[in-house]
Design an enzyme around this catalytic site. Structure first.
Site, PDB file in Angstrom:
ATOM      1  N   HIS A 161      66.688  49.749  40.621  1.00  0.00           N
ATOM      2  CA  HIS A 161      67.106  48.476  40.019  1.00  0.00           C
ATOM      3  C   HIS A 161      66.027  47.934  39.074  1.00  0.00           C
ATOM      4  CE1 HIS A 161      69.360  44.569  40.196  1.00  0.00           C
ATOM      5  NE2 HIS A 161      68.183  44.128  39.795  1.00  0.00           N
ATOM      6  N   GLU A 162      64.816  47.824  39.573  1.00  0.00           N
ATOM      7  CA  GLU A 162      63.739  47.251  38.758  1.00  0.00           C
ATOM      8  C   GLU A 162      63.310  48.199  37.636  1.00  0.00           C
ATOM      9  OE1 GLU A 162      63.131  44.225  39.001  1.00  0.00           O
ATOM     10  OE2 GLU A 162      64.125  43.850  40.916  1.00  0.00           O
ATOM     11  N   HIS A 202      65.648  47.693  34.655  1.00  0.00           N
ATOM     12  CA  HIS A 202      65.277  46.520  33.843  1.00  0.00           C
ATOM     13  C   HIS A 202      64.111  46.870  32.918  1.00  0.00           C
ATOM     14  CE1 HIS A 202      67.954  43.719  35.711  1.00  0.00           C
ATOM     15  NE2 HIS A 202      67.329  43.664  36.869  1.00  0.00           N
TER      16      HIS A 202
END
Length: 228
Positions: free
Chosen positions: A29-30, A33
């Site tokens: 997820h990170e 980004h």
């Protein structure tokens, strides 16, 4: 064991599976980004060593522990400077959406691999049945939690990705009002997450979508692999 089970959202014997799933889900997820922010011209995350799949760069110890205890937690947020984007609003939306979408992709890949293992009777090839059971438990947690992260992070409340998407979509006049709302939003967020009566009429109906999405993924992958 029973004492610890009173404080954890998963049974103690399943704790290693949940930790591994958190490691994968939060990291992907990170990373997503950070990757897209850097791709679009903002080097902030890259300079901080966040464009990596190394979990140690993304996991937050307190956020991970709190998730195991309370069912709610977080990873280290990726800093993004939208002023570095050529098209701040459009690219900001893509960067914000990249995290939740990556979790949905991980869930689908998890389903595909799980069914692939069944197609080739991998579980049945182990003499110890517990190994086959462990594989099922891991993939069930992997798929379920990544779909949960996808849904949860699209809720339009700070500090979630859904809010940043709404903020970038909103006209300038509305954005100033949204910024005024932010100072109160943390209290609303905490009420929704931790107060059962509020949670039941807000995010709980959203979480009821997890099972249908999971089922549709299994059906789609079964068709792809010729098992339906």
């Amino acid at each position: 064991m029973d004492f610890l089970n009173n404080f954890l959202v998963v049974p103690v014997e399943y704790l290693p599976f949940m930790l591994l799933v958190l490691l994968v889900a939060f990291t992907v997820h990170e990373f997503s980004h950070a990757y897209f922010a850097n791709l679009f011209g903002d080097p902030t995350a890259k300079l901080l060593g966040r464009v990596t799949l190394n979990p140690s760069r993304h996991l937050d110890v307190l956020g991970t522990l709190l998730f195991l205890i309370a069912g709610f937690g977080w990873a280290r947020p990726v800093p993004v400077n939208r002023d570095n984007f050529k098209k701040p609003r459009l690219m900001g939306i893509i960067v914000s959406a990249a995290g939740p979408i990556s979790n949905l992709v991980v869930a689908f890949i998890g389903v595909f691999i799980h069914i692939l293992l069944y197609k080739f009777n991998v579980q049945a090839s182990f003499s110890n049945e517990r190994i086959g059971e462990a594989i099922d438990i891991f993939f069930n947690y992997l798929v379920h939690f990544n779909i949960l992260l996808f849904i949860f992070n699209l809720i339009p409340l700070p500090p979630l990705d859904g809010y940043r998407i709404v903020e970038d979509l909103a006209p300038r006049s509305l954005r100033s009002k949204l910024q005024e709302f932010e100072k109160w939003s943390i209290f609303i967020f905490l009420l929704i997450v931790f107060l059962p009566p509020v949670r039941q009429v807000t995010i709980q109906p959203l979480f009821s979508l997890i099972r249908p999405i999971q089922t549709s993924f299994y059906n789609a992958c079964a068709q792809i692999l010729g098992l339906s």
